[in-house]
Design a protein around this motif. Structure first.
Motif, PDB file in Angstrom:
ATOM      1  N   GLY A 137       0.787  -1.237   0.000  1.00 38.08           N
ATOM      2  CA  GLY A 137       0.000   0.000   0.000  1.00 38.08           C
ATOM      3  C   GLY A 137       0.810   1.273   0.000  1.00 38.08           C
ATOM      4  N   GLY A 138       2.073   1.208  -0.440  1.00 37.25           N
ATOM      5  CA  GLY A 138       2.898   2.405  -0.561  1.00 37.25           C
ATOM      6  C   GLY A 138       2.898   2.897  -2.003  1.00 37.25           C
ATOM      7  N   PHE A 139       3.104   4.200  -2.197  1.00 34.09           N
ATOM      8  CA  PHE A 139       3.066   4.783  -3.533  1.00 34.09           C
ATOM      9  C   PHE A 139       4.301   5.651  -3.768  1.00 34.09           C
ATOM     10  CE2 PHE A 139      -1.228   3.762  -2.380  1.00 34.09           C
ATOM     11  CZ  PHE A 139      -1.774   3.251  -3.555  1.00 34.09           C
ATOM     12  N   PHE A 140       4.862   5.543  -4.974  1.00 31.22           N
ATOM     13  CA  PHE A 140       6.032   6.325  -5.365  1.00 31.22           C
ATOM     14  C   PHE A 140       5.620   7.363  -6.403  1.00 31.22           C
ATOM     15  CE2 PHE A 140       7.616   2.160  -4.079  1.00 31.22           C
ATOM     16  CZ  PHE A 140       8.679   2.478  -3.239  1.00 31.22           C
ATOM     17  N   ALA A 141       6.141   8.585  -6.259  1.00 29.78           N
ATOM     18  CA  ALA A 141       5.767   9.660  -7.182  1.00 29.78           C
ATOM     19  C   ALA A 141       6.952  10.590  -7.427  1.00 29.78           C
ATOM     20  CB  ALA A 141       4.604  10.461  -6.606  1.00 29.78           C
ATOM     21  N   ILE A 142       7.019  11.119  -8.645  1.00 33.49           N
ATOM     22  CA  ILE A 142       8.011  12.150  -8.971  1.00 33.49           C
ATOM     23  C   ILE A 142       7.441  13.498  -8.548  1.00 33.49           C
ATOM     24  CG2 ILE A 142       9.330  13.271 -10.798  1.00 33.49           C
ATOM     25  CD1 ILE A 142       9.028  10.706 -12.446  1.00 33.49           C
ATOM     26  N   ASN A 143       8.220  14.253  -7.806  1.00 37.95           N
ATOM     27  CA  ASN A 143       7.775  15.557  -7.312  1.00 37.95           C
ATOM     28  C   ASN A 143       7.972  16.642  -8.362  1.00 37.95           C
ATOM     29  OD1 ASN A 143       7.158  17.805  -5.629  1.00 37.95           O
ATOM     30  ND2 ASN A 143       9.343  18.011  -5.123  1.00 37.95           N
ATOM     31  N   TYR A 144       6.893  17.347  -8.675  1.00 37.80           N
ATOM     32  CA  TYR A 144       6.974  18.500  -9.580  1.00 37.80           C
ATOM     33  C   TYR A 144       6.558  19.782  -8.866  1.00 37.80           C
ATOM     34  CZ  TYR A 144       7.804  15.296 -13.431  1.00 37.80           C
ATOM     35  OH  TYR A 144       8.359  14.340 -14.256  1.00 37.80           O
ATOM     36  N   GLY A 145       6.723  19.799  -7.541  1.00 35.61           N
ATOM     37  CA  GLY A 145       6.476  21.019  -6.780  1.00 35.61           C
ATOM     38  C   GLY A 145       5.491  20.870  -5.641  1.00 35.61           C
ATOM     39  N   ALA A 146       4.599  19.905  -5.719  1.00 38.74           N
ATOM     40  CA  ALA A 146       3.557  19.763  -4.699  1.00 38.74           C
ATOM     41  C   ALA A 146       4.052  19.084  -3.422  1.00 38.74           C
ATOM     42  CB  ALA A 146       2.377  18.971  -5.261  1.00 38.74           C
ATOM     43  N   LEU A 147       5.154  18.344  -3.520  1.00 38.50           N
ATOM     44  CA  LEU A 147       5.605  17.551  -2.374  1.00 38.50           C
ATOM     45  C   LEU A 147       6.805  18.166  -1.644  1.00 38.50           C
ATOM     46  CD1 LEU A 147       5.329  13.988  -3.973  1.00 38.50           C
ATOM     47  CD2 LEU A 147       3.596  15.268  -2.687  1.00 38.50           C
ATOM     48  N   GLY A 148       7.503  19.062  -2.294  1.00 41.10           N
ATOM     49  CA  GLY A 148       8.679  19.669  -1.671  1.00 41.10           C
ATOM     50  C   GLY A 148       9.445  20.508  -2.672  1.00 41.10           C
ATOM     51  N   LYS A 149      10.562  21.068  -2.230  1.00 37.99           N
ATOM     52  CA  LYS A 149      11.363  21.945  -3.087  1.00 37.99           C
ATOM     53  C   LYS A 149      12.316  21.173  -3.995  1.00 37.99           C
ATOM     54  CE  LYS A 149      11.223  25.874   0.123  1.00 37.99           C
ATOM     55  NZ  LYS A 149      12.031  26.819   0.938  1.00 37.99           N
ATOM     56  N   ASP A 150      12.542  19.895  -3.694  1.00 36.88           N
ATOM     57  CA  ASP A 150      13.484  19.098  -4.482  1.00 36.88           C
ATOM     58  C   ASP A 150      12.791  18.530  -5.722  1.00 36.88           C
ATOM     59  OD1 ASP A 150      11.886  17.583  -2.816  1.00 36.88           O
ATOM     60  OD2 ASP A 150      13.422  16.086  -2.364  1.00 36.88           O
ATOM     61  N   LEU A 151      12.641  19.380  -6.711  1.00 32.75           N
ATOM     62  CA  LEU A 151      11.931  19.025  -7.940  1.00 32.75           C
ATOM     63  C   LEU A 151      12.545  17.817  -8.622  1.00 32.75           C
ATOM     64  CD1 LEU A 151      11.257  22.540  -9.518  1.00 32.75           C
ATOM     65  CD2 LEU A 151       9.723  21.158  -8.127  1.00 32.75           C
ATOM     66  N   LYS A 152      11.685  16.955  -9.144  1.00 32.18           N
ATOM     67  CA  LYS A 152      12.018  15.750  -9.907  1.00 32.18           C
ATOM     68  C   LYS A 152      12.605  14.630  -9.058  1.00 32.18           C
ATOM     69  CE  LYS A 152      12.383  18.003 -14.396  1.00 32.18           C
ATOM     70  NZ  LYS A 152      13.145  18.142 -15.646  1.00 32.18           N
ATOM     71  N   ASN A 153      12.648  14.808  -7.747  1.00 30.86           N
ATOM     72  CA  ASN A 153      13.020  13.699  -6.883  1.00 30.86           C
ATOM     73  C   ASN A 153      11.803  12.820  -6.628  1.00 30.86           C
ATOM     74  OD1 ASN A 153      15.715  14.206  -6.641  1.00 30.86           O
ATOM     75  ND2 ASN A 153      15.663  14.904  -4.527  1.00 30.86           N
ATOM     76  N   VAL A 154      12.048  11.547  -6.373  1.00 31.25           N
ATOM     77  CA  VAL A 154      10.970  10.605  -6.105  1.00 31.25           C
ATOM     78  C   VAL A 154      10.639  10.605  -4.620  1.00 31.25           C
ATOM     79  CG1 VAL A 154      10.300   8.168  -6.154  1.00 31.25           C
ATOM     80  CG2 VAL A 154      11.529   9.162  -8.085  1.00 31.25           C
ATOM     81  N   TYR A 155       9.345  10.611  -4.315  1.00 28.16           N
ATOM     82  CA  TYR A 155       8.839  10.548  -2.946  1.00 28.16           C
ATOM     83  C   TYR A 155       8.078   9.239  -2.740  1.00 28.16           C
ATOM     84  CZ  TYR A 155       9.743  15.409  -1.507  1.00 28.16           C
ATOM     85  OH  TYR A 155      10.336  16.607  -1.136  1.00 28.16           O
ATOM     86  N   TYR A 156       8.013   8.817  -1.476  1.00 32.66           N
ATOM     87  CA  TYR A 156       7.292   7.597  -1.118  1.00 32.66           C
ATOM     88  C   TYR A 156       6.194   7.932  -0.124  1.00 32.66           C
ATOM     89  CZ  TYR A 156       6.520   2.804   0.620  1.00 32.66           C
ATOM     90  OH  TYR A 156       5.966   1.592   0.978  1.00 32.66           O
ATOM     91  N   LEU A 157       4.959   7.579  -0.473  1.00 36.35           N
ATOM     92  CA  LEU A 157       3.841   7.729   0.461  1.00 36.35           C
ATOM     93  C   LEU A 157       3.822   6.474   1.318  1.00 36.35           C
ATOM     94  CD1 LEU A 157       1.386   9.362   1.446  1.00 36.35           C
ATOM     95  CD2 LEU A 157       0.016   8.186  -0.288  1.00 36.35           C
ATOM     96  N   ALA A 158       4.404   6.580   2.511  1.00 34.89           N
ATOM     97  CA  ALA A 158       4.601   5.417   3.370  1.00 34.89           C
ATOM     98  C   ALA A 158       3.292   4.961   4.003  1.00 34.89           C
ATOM     99  CB  ALA A 158       5.622   5.746   4.465  1.00 34.89           C
ATOM    100  N   PRO A 159       2.951   3.675   3.917  1.00 33.57           N
ATOM    101  CA  PRO A 159       1.687   3.182   4.469  1.00 33.57           C
ATOM    102  C   PRO A 159       1.628   3.186   5.998  1.00 33.57           C
ATOM    103  CG  PRO A 159       3.025   1.359   3.694  1.00 33.57           C
ATOM    104  CD  PRO A 159       3.713   2.610   3.250  1.00 33.57           C
TER     105      PRO A 159
END
Length: 259
Positions: A137-159
């Motif tokens: 139930g975890g999700f990985f996403a590329i950040n384009y501004g909504a998740l943080g200042k580190d653009l194009k880094n991958v984030y993990y929505l930890a379950p």
């Protein structure tokens, strides 16, 4: 005077409509397919030398073109290469599902999966782009501004927290992480003893939901939780809804503490 104002008003509407159209103008499939320096040969080398079990899912070339066009990503990029050259990628017997152009076992592609979640229409610029998920139930996403200042880094929505956590790596590095890293360390506390017996034949459109919820209490023992298979669609929407509730409750508590 009224006539002049009317003309200006009509011109403004026309300009805004044109600007909106231009902003969403989509590149053709021929423009997106890079024939001189595509990223796939590099990704293929990563696949062939991967330390973890990696399965590249069967490709439908027509669907691949549609998926690439709708995603509006060049095959010069690693993401574009994965979309255009794979039906998706299963890692660690399907524990991690990296989205490509869709296949029988992973019947979702990047653009289609994001529509209605991070974008409204194909060609829209997302605040983040969902590119992979896992069986827990975890999700990985590329950040384009909504998740943080580190653009194009991958984030993990930890379950177990429902927080977006930066991996400190771009998409290409994320692929290498999936292929070569010790995933048991990354997923410490999120794998039950017999997890590998349940994953190999798991439908890529389903993940496990747990009771009690892993995020409800810090340090919840997954071995003592009950498991239920649900659709990834259902789980994502539920997690985002609960995330918003938790953030709202946290904000309310902080205000009360100040008062």
């Amino acid at each position: 005077m009224k006539s002049t104002i009317k003309k200006i008003f009509i011109f403004s509407l026309t300009f805004l409509s044109y600007a909106s159209f231009a902003q969403n103008k989509m590149e053709s499939i021929d423009e997106l397919i890079n024939k001189t320096d595509p990223a796939w040969p590099i990704v293929k080398k990563w696949v062939d030398s991967a330390k973890n079990k990696v399965e590249v899912l069967e490709l439908d070339s027509a669907k691949a073109k549609d998926a690439l066009y709708n995603a509006q990503v060049s095959t010069y990029s690693t993401l574009g290469a994965v979309i255009y050259n794979t039906g998706g990628i299963m890692v660690d017997n399907g524990w991690i599902r990296i989205l490509g152009s869709g296949s029988a076992r992973l019947n979702r592609n990047v653009a289609e999966w994001n529509k209605g979640k991070t974008i409204t229409e194909y060609g829209d610029k997302p605040g983040y782009l969902l590119v992979a998920d896992d069986a827990v139930g975890g999700f990985f996403a590329i950040n384009y501004g909504a998740l943080g200042k580190d653009l194009k880094n991958v984030y993990y929505l930890a379950p177990n927290s429902l927080n977006w956590e930066s991996l400190g790596a771009g998409y290409g590095e994320f692929i290498l992480f999936c292929f070569d890293s010790d995933l048991s360390t990354f997923y410490k506390g999120l794998r039950w003893g017999s997890w590998n017996q349940f994953i190999a034949n798991l439908d890529g459109n389903k993940s496990y939901s747990f009771r009690p919820y892993l995020w409800a209490k810090e340090g919840t023992d997954i071995e003592k939780c009950t498991r239920k298979l649900v659709t990834v669609e259902e789980l994502f929407k539920f997690n985002i809804m609960k995330q918003k509730e938790l953030q709202a409750n946290s904000s309310t508590e902080k205000k009360e503490e100040k008062n």
